[in-house]
Write an enzyme that holds these catalytic residues in place. Structure first.
Site, mmCIF file in Angstrom:
data_model
loop_
_atom_site.group_PDB
_atom_site.id
_atom_site.type_symbol
_atom_site.label_atom_id
_atom_site.label_comp_id
_atom_site.label_asym_id
_atom_site.label_seq_id
_atom_site.Cartn_x
_atom_site.Cartn_y
_atom_site.Cartn_z
ATOM 1 N N LYS A 271 0.838 -1.214 0.000
ATOM 2 C CA LYS A 271 0.000 0.000 0.000
ATOM 3 C C LYS A 271 0.871 1.261 0.000
ATOM 4 O O LYS A 271 0.638 2.201 -0.772
ATOM 5 C CB LYS A 271 -0.893 -0.019 1.245
ATOM 6 C CG LYS A 271 -1.607 1.268 1.529
ATOM 7 C CD LYS A 271 -2.662 1.551 0.501
ATOM 8 C CE LYS A 271 -3.129 2.976 0.593
ATOM 9 N NZ LYS A 271 -4.340 3.232 -0.144
ATOM 10 N N CYS B 112 -3.721 10.944 1.364
ATOM 11 C CA CYS B 112 -3.054 9.655 1.115
ATOM 12 C C CYS B 112 -1.662 9.867 0.539
ATOM 13 O O CYS B 112 -0.666 9.555 1.175
ATOM 14 C CB CYS B 112 -3.882 8.837 0.135
ATOM 15 S SG CYS B 112 -5.597 8.724 0.629
HETATM 16 N N1 SAJ Z 1 -1.840 14.805 -9.029
HETATM 17 C C1 SAJ Z 1 -0.977 15.555 -9.817
HETATM 18 N N2 SAJ Z 1 -0.639 15.087 -11.045
HETATM 19 C C2 SAJ Z 1 -1.109 13.905 -11.538
HETATM 20 C C3 SAJ Z 1 -1.979 13.136 -10.719
HETATM 21 C C4 SAJ Z 1 -2.330 13.604 -9.468
HETATM 22 O O1 SAJ Z 1 -0.518 16.646 -9.412
HETATM 23 O O2 SAJ Z 1 -0.770 13.563 -12.665
HETATM 24 C C5 SAJ Z 1 -2.213 15.300 -7.686
HETATM 25 C C6 SAJ Z 1 -3.722 15.549 -7.532
HETATM 26 O O3 SAJ Z 1 -4.091 16.808 -8.049
HETATM 27 C C7 SAJ Z 1 -3.878 15.456 -6.022
HETATM 28 C C8 SAJ Z 1 -2.855 14.390 -5.636
HETATM 29 O O4 SAJ Z 1 -1.961 14.290 -6.717
HETATM 30 O O5 SAJ Z 1 -3.536 16.688 -5.401
HETATM 31 C C9 SAJ Z 1 -3.445 13.020 -5.332
HETATM 32 O O6 SAJ Z 1 -4.489 12.699 -6.250
HETATM 33 P P1 SAJ Z 1 -4.651 11.255 -6.911
HETATM 34 O O7 SAJ Z 1 -5.830 11.291 -7.800
HETATM 35 O O8 SAJ Z 1 -3.366 10.828 -7.528
HETATM 36 O O9 SAJ Z 1 -4.853 10.266 -5.671
HETATM 37 P P2 SAJ Z 1 -5.851 10.221 -4.391
HETATM 38 O O10 SAJ Z 1 -5.106 10.805 -3.225
HETATM 39 O O11 SAJ Z 1 -7.194 10.738 -4.685
HETATM 40 O O12 SAJ Z 1 -5.951 8.608 -4.207
HETATM 41 C C10 SAJ Z 1 -4.773 7.829 -4.072
HETATM 42 C C11 SAJ Z 1 -4.848 6.630 -5.053
HETATM 43 N N3 SAJ Z 1 -3.549 5.976 -5.153
HETATM 44 C C12 SAJ Z 1 -2.963 5.714 -6.337
HETATM 45 O O13 SAJ Z 1 -3.446 6.037 -7.399
HETATM 46 C C13 SAJ Z 1 -1.667 4.974 -6.296
HETATM 47 C C14 SAJ Z 1 -5.923 5.643 -4.587
HETATM 48 O O14 SAJ Z 1 -5.937 4.478 -5.402
HETATM 49 C C15 SAJ Z 1 -5.672 5.254 -3.120
HETATM 50 O O15 SAJ Z 1 -6.647 4.329 -2.639
HETATM 51 C C16 SAJ Z 1 -5.738 6.515 -2.298
HETATM 52 O O16 SAJ Z 1 -4.662 7.391 -2.721
HETATM 53 C C17 SAJ Z 1 -5.585 6.143 -0.829
HETATM 54 O O17 SAJ Z 1 -6.608 6.146 -0.119
HETATM 55 O O18 SAJ Z 1 -4.486 5.778 -0.402
#
Ligand code: SAJ
Length: 420
Positions: free
Chosen positions: A212, A266
């Site tokens: 995780k 997360c």
């Molecule tokens: N972000 C960027 N650039 C990108 C992708 C995301 O700047 O290309 C930023 C987003 O704007 C945001 C942050 O990253 O601020 C996180 O967003 P996210 O959509 O990547 O992830 P979360 O936090 O909504 O969910 C993540 C997920 N983990 C992965 O994709 C590896 C989800 O599957 C997990 O279950 C979740 O964390 C968790 O609960 O741990």
């Protein structure tokens, strides 16, 4: 092996959808939460969080008598713990909620029960939880003492669902199941198969815990690469969005998107658990966190230079300049402002700027307390008319739909490439 009654401890963004998923398969589910408001809301068939399609499933489950929320744990055949694991002090994981959850279920445990930890946790947390349970119930045996013959089975099975798509991913995603013994894994898999369409992939508890943390660190490191590229490209006067689009045409390159920083509870948190346990080894993981956490300050510096240019070009006083921040949420098309870099940047701008700071956030009707006195909430059209300087922070669909001829401003800081 059968699970007639299932209890979920912690009815937040993960626990409530999980409880609802079991209840929708006609299992008797007892949801437990220390928050009386959450308990009362759920028992009315409503929800206290925002997640697409969750309201309908909870309503049906409560009306069918399959889901009930309570404050104090009751006996069940399986217990899933989905409580928060924030960090404290110098980014050390804080296991206080897991410990409290373990202590609260210990009195109602009986021979044959299964306990699963779902909360994102440092390596070794499941063994620690089993120790807390064993200390509270010396009359029962646990896997660390009795192995396969234990009275209570214990496993770690991390949640991996994406906020905004929880109801789909909960059912479809594969689950990593890390039992303290093979029998614990087998029983945990049987439990998830009640609603899971994805596969259960079996390992041990420590590997599942690390898995995780690895998934979220992988994403953080990759976003840090994109964020670092955005700084380099700014310095070299290259359009980072075009650069990434071109580089991604290579069959083995897949760069993520830069932004104002990394938010949510997360990805901005979990990599620190690896760093806390492996301070010498986790150099790249730590640096990625620092790169992503540093991005809001870089954006603030860009805003300061744009305002300085605007003052010189227009002859206005600083107090006459209006800055509009587009987006406060931590990612597009959600209302979740927790650990949001957009919110942090808007806050820093409002603290520094002598004139008006406007915020546009189509997904909230009220500004959070920290901004309430310093920032004015407005809508997209009004901000585009009123503001001198535009700061694009979140690529909400509504902002992506703005047509270029509506944007007349000369001073634009676009952290998401919406106006590229
Ligand atoms: N972000 C960027 N650039 C990108 C992708 C995301 O700047 O290309 C930023 C987003 O704007 C945001 C942050 O990253 O601020 C996180 O967003 P996210 O959509 O990547 O992830 P979360 O936090 O909504 O969910 C993540 C997920 N983990 C992965 O994709 C590896 C989800 O599957 C997990 O279950 C979740 O964390 C968790 O609960 O741990």
């Amino acid at each position: 092996m059968s699970f007639e009654t299932i209890s979920v401890i912690g009815l937040g963004y993960i626990g409530l959808p999980t409880a609802a998923a079991f209840a929708s398969r006609k299992k008797k589910v007892i949801g437990v939460d220390v928050n009386q408001h959450a308990v009362d809301t759920i028992n009315r068939g409503a929800i206290h969080i925002v997640e697409p399609d969750l309201d309908k499933v909870v309503k049906e489950a409560v009306e069918a008598g399959c889901l009930q929320a309570v404050i104090k744990p009751q006996p069940a055949d399986a217990f899933l713990i989905a409580v928060p694991t924030p960090f404290k002090g110098d980014h050390e994981p804080d296991m206080v909620y897991v410990q409290a959850a373990a202590k609260s279920i210990a009195p109602v445990l009986k021979k044959g029960d299964l306990v699963i930890l779902e909360s994102t946790s440092p390596v070794g947390a499941t063994e620690q939880m089993a120790e807390w349970l064993a200390a509270a119930r010396p009359d029962l045996t646990f896997p660390q003492q009795a192995g396969e013959a234990a009275d209570i089975n214990v496993a770690y099975c991390p949640e991996r669902v994406l906020p905004g798509k929880v109801m789909v991913e909960l059912i479809q995603n594969d689950r990593v199941v890390g039992g303290m013994t093979p029998r614990c894994s087998e029983r945990a898999s049987a439990l998830y198969k009640i609603f899971l369409k994805g596969e259960c992939v079996i390992t041990n508890a420590r590997t599942a815990e690390m898995c995780k943390l690895t998934e979220n660190s992988f994403r953080d490191v990759n976003i840090a690469f994109a964020n670092e590229l955005s700084l380099i490209c700014d310095h070299q006067n290259i359009n980072v969005w075009e650069l990434i689009r071109l580089a991604n045409r290579h069959p083995r390159v897949n760069i993520l998107q830069p932004g104002p920083g990394v938010g949510g509870h997360c990805i901005a948190v979990d990599p620190w658990f690896i760093v806390a346990q492996n301070p010498k080894e986790a150099r790249l993981v730590r640096t990625a966190r620092e790169v992503n956490d540093g991005k809001p300050y870089w954006v603030l510096d860009k805003v300061k230079s744009a305002v300085a240019d605007c003052l010189t070009a227009t002859g206005k006083r600083a107090a006459e300049i209006k800055i509009a921040c587009f987006g406060l949420a931590f990612k597009p098309d959600i209302d979740d402002l927790r650990e949001s870099p957009a919110l942090e940047i808007t806050h820093m701008i409002a603290d520094w700027h002598a004139g008006t700071t406007l915020a546009v956030e189509p997904n909230v009707h009220q500004l959070p307390k920290v901004l309430a006195e310093k920032v004015a909430l407005t809508d997209t059209a009004q901000a585009l008319v009123d503001a001198d300087v535009l700061v694009m922070l979140v690529d909400h669909s509504q902002f992506k739909a703005i047509s270029p001829d509506q944007v007349k401003q000369e001073w634009i800081i676009d952290t998401k490439g919406v106006w590229r």
